[in-house]
Design an enzyme around this catalytic site. Structure first.
Site, PDB file in Angstrom:
ATOM      1  N   LYS A 172       0.938  -1.249   0.019  1.00 37.69           N
ATOM      2  CA  LYS A 172      -0.022  -0.046   0.086  1.00 37.69           C
ATOM      3  C   LYS A 172       0.837   1.211   0.042  1.00 37.69           C
ATOM      4  CE  LYS A 172      -1.811   2.673   2.801  1.00 37.69           C
ATOM      5  NZ  LYS A 172      -1.842   3.860   2.210  1.00 37.69           N
ATOM      6  N   GLY A 225       6.619   5.347   8.881  1.00 40.80           N
ATOM      7  CA  GLY A 225       5.618   6.143   8.822  1.00 40.80           C
ATOM      8  C   GLY A 225       5.793   6.677  10.268  1.00 40.80           C
ATOM      9  N   SER A 226       4.893   7.445  10.748  1.00 41.39           N
ATOM     10  CA  SER A 226       4.692   8.307  11.873  1.00 41.39           C
ATOM     11  C   SER A 226       4.768   7.108  13.273  1.00 41.39           C
ATOM     12  CB  SER A 226       3.563   8.967  11.982  1.00 41.39           C
ATOM     13  OG  SER A 226       2.548   8.451  11.981  1.00 41.39           O
ATOM     14  N   VAL A 229       0.923   6.204  14.058  1.00 43.91           N
ATOM     15  CA  VAL A 229       0.355   5.346  13.030  1.00 43.91           C
ATOM     16  C   VAL A 229       1.030   3.758  13.438  1.00 43.91           C
ATOM     17  CG1 VAL A 229       0.014   4.047  10.865  1.00 43.91           C
ATOM     18  CG2 VAL A 229      -0.437   6.609  11.365  1.00 43.91           C
ATOM     19  N   GLY A 230       2.510   3.838  13.534  1.00 40.63           N
ATOM     20  CA  GLY A 230       3.370   2.495  13.925  1.00 40.63           C
ATOM     21  C   GLY A 230       2.915   1.918  14.979  1.00 40.63           C
ATOM     22  N   CYS A 281      13.397  11.004   7.320  1.00 43.88           N
ATOM     23  CA  CYS A 281      13.351  10.700   8.750  1.00 43.88           C
ATOM     24  C   CYS A 281      14.428  11.048   9.590  1.00 43.88           C
ATOM     25  CB  CYS A 281      12.913   9.266   8.949  1.00 43.88           C
ATOM     26  SG  CYS A 281      14.021   8.131   7.970  1.00 43.88           S
ATOM     27  N   GLN A 328       1.083  18.678   5.775  1.00 39.45           N
ATOM     28  CA  GLN A 328       2.426  19.167   6.166  1.00 39.45           C
ATOM     29  C   GLN A 328       2.580  20.901   6.309  1.00 39.45           C
ATOM     30  OE1 GLN A 328       1.560  17.261   3.669  1.00 39.45           O
ATOM     31  NE2 GLN A 328       2.255  15.172   4.311  1.00 39.45           N
TER      32      GLN A 328
END
Ligand code: NAD
Length: 501
Positions: A172, A225-226, A229-230, A281, A328
């Site tokens: 995805k 990702g963030s 969400v992780g 990151c 953002q």
């Protein structure tokens, strides 16, 4: 243009029939193409396809799997300029940065392909004895969820090791950068992968993430990702004890000692602070300066910021493109306003700055009108542009010191000793990357042993990495086996202990 999902070797629209647009962040309101707003049912069908293809793919000889991946890498090499343009168009980073992203994916992909045979040779009959051995087995279906900041490199860093080790994949892409993801799917299709081995489903993480993460047939989730969400993904994956590889946020510190080569240290702050508009990151976001060098360092840093050209990433003259999108842009400017309100001193940047209006371009990136006419600053922001921003006088109690901004904003603090610098560097819930500039071996050693981070750099910027080295963070920056190195492959295999009598 409308792009479909790629499921079981076929391009198909979502069952729900809805699509979403892809905005070029350099041109507010633009729409590059439409992509499928997939549903949980689409995800289930993709997992069906991946699960169906798994038994044959796991038995496919390693050399054959490797051949498919090498064919894909050759296709990627041939289409690097086309892909780099797509990355710039939908992410905003400069075309030079997009080319570098493709190169990085090629280097990492080749590394894994070259490594996979030796990896398997270290297991299996004979590796230990003919009667007792450990063998690696692919885990099954792997779910790959990638971010928008490296839309094709992160996807490759996860997908290629999964395929090489005999897993099938449901991928995805990030909602802000679906085109790069779909383009990669077209290359994997051309590389001749059997139907169902690789599947790509686009759509919002909030709509389809849960279906992918909680499907019991998905045995591994690799997510970048963030941290928010992780954490959610790890909780959901725990339901089926599905393993996770989480590469998350950071608040990376660059420490500069008084004995450092200041020009190189400033260069590191600019490179890792403002490349990809501060959306690596591993971007430097805190600059910790030894008190004696604060003034000369900041003078050089501000001069560099003022010289940077911010604009459309497709122009070869641009040093920094827009940030990735409206969310953002809003969040970064809010963080800048908060830092000012908290008492930090804005010494470079201007949150109200408006970029010159870009040349209108077709979705392909070609200019629609002849260039060369003078362009003037627009009264309304034309794209999501933010100038390189530096705050001095930052203290650890300020939000700008603690929270990941993920934009071109540097927070500068001062310290008096290496111990104080390390303590400041560690004063964060994150632990992804870090760097020190010093000419003292002892100071470097003290920093290497003391810093709480997955990556420790000495006289190298915080974003530097090599494929043979593990890539992952500690604390709230990551969990599970790191990407790259041998662990990039290891994440996707189970170990079976075999005893023969
Ligand atoms: P994000 O967490 O919003 O999204 C990442 C991906 O997760 C996207 O594909 C998104 O669609 C999907 N997603 C969103 N909600 C989901 C859900 N509930 N279930 C499943 N999937 C879901 O992050 P982002 O804004 O795309 O990326 C920026 C963040 O990523 C920053 O925090 C950055 O530090 C981090 N990052 C980390 C690394 C690393 O290697 N450590 C690399 C790049 C980016």
């Amino acid at each position: 243009m409308t792009f479909d999902n790629f499921v079981c070797g076929q391009w198909r629209p979502s069952r729900g029939g809805a699509t979403f647009g892809d905005e070029n962040p350099a041109i507010r309101g633009s729409n590059l193409a439409a992509f499928q707003s997939s549903t949980p049912e689409d995800v289930r069908e993709a997992v069906d396809a991946a699960a169906g293809a798994f038994p044959a793919w796991r038995r496919t000889p390693i050399t054959e799997r490797k051949h498919h991946v090498e064919t894909f890498l050759a296709l990627l090499r041939d289409s690097r300029e086309e892909l780099a343009r797509i990355v710039t168009l939908e992410n905003g980073k400069t075309i030079k940065e997009s080319r570098a992203e493709v190169e990085s994916a090629l280097v990492e992909g080749s590394h894994h392909a070259n490594q996979v045979e030796a990896f398997f040779q270290a297991s299996g009959p004979g590796a230990f004895s003919d009667r007792t051995w450990m063998q690696y087995e692919p885990v099954g279906v792997a779910g790959i969820i990638s971010p928008w900041n490296f839309p094709m490199n992160v996807m490759c860093r996860k997908t290629l090791p999964a395929l090489l080790t005999g897993n099938t994949v449901v991928f995805k892409p990030a909602t802000f950068t679906p085109w790069s993801g779909v383009f990669m799917a077209t290359l994997l299709e051309k590389a001749g992968l059997p139907p169902g081995v690789f599947n790509c489903v686009t759509g919002a993480g909030s709509a389809i993430g849960h279906a992918l993460v909680t499907d019991p047939r998905v045995r591994a989730i690799s997510f970048t990702g963030s941290t928010a969400v992780g954490r959610q993904i790890q909780q959901q994956a725990a339901e089926n004890l599905t393993r996770t590889q989480l590469e998350l946020g950071g608040k990376n510190a660059l420490i500069v000692m008084e004995d450092a080569d200041l020009a190189r240290a400033v260069d590191a702050a600019v490179t890792a602070g403002f490349s990809n508009a501060g959306q690596w990151c591993t971007s430097t976001s805190r600059v910790l300066l030894h008190r004696p060098i604060v003034r000369p360092f900041l003078e050089m840093l501000v001069a560099r910021c003022e010289k940077m050209t911010v604009g459309d990433g497709l122009s070869e003259a641009t040093d920094m493109g827009p940030v990735a999108g409206p969310t953002q842009y809003r969040d970064i400017r809010a963080a800048i306003r908060q830092a000012k309100a908290d008492g930090a001193r804005l010494i470079a940047g201007d949150p109200e700055w408006r970029a010159p209006s870009p040349e209108p371009r077709a979705p392909s990136g070609e200019p629609r009108v002849p260039s060369g006419e003078p362009r003037v600053p627009s009264p309304e922001p034309m794209g999501y542009f933010i100038r390189p921003t530096v705050f001095s006088g930052v203290t650890p109690d300020m939000a700008i010191f603690r929270e990941e901004i993920f934009g071109p904003v540097l927070a500068v603090c001062e310290f008096s000793s290496i111990e104080e610098a390390i303590a400041l560097g560690n004063r964060s819930m994150y632990g992804l990357s870090s760097a020190i500039f010093t000419t003292s071996r002892d100071t470097a050693r003290t920093y290497i042993d003391g810093i709480e981070a997955g990556l420790a750099h000495v006289n190298v910027h915080t974003g530097y990495k090599e494929p043979a080295m593990p890539f992952g963070g500690v604390k709230l920056s990551g969990a599970g086996l790191p990407e790259n190195s041998e662990t990039g492959l290891e994440f996707f295999v189970d170990r079976k202990a075999v005893y023969v009598r």
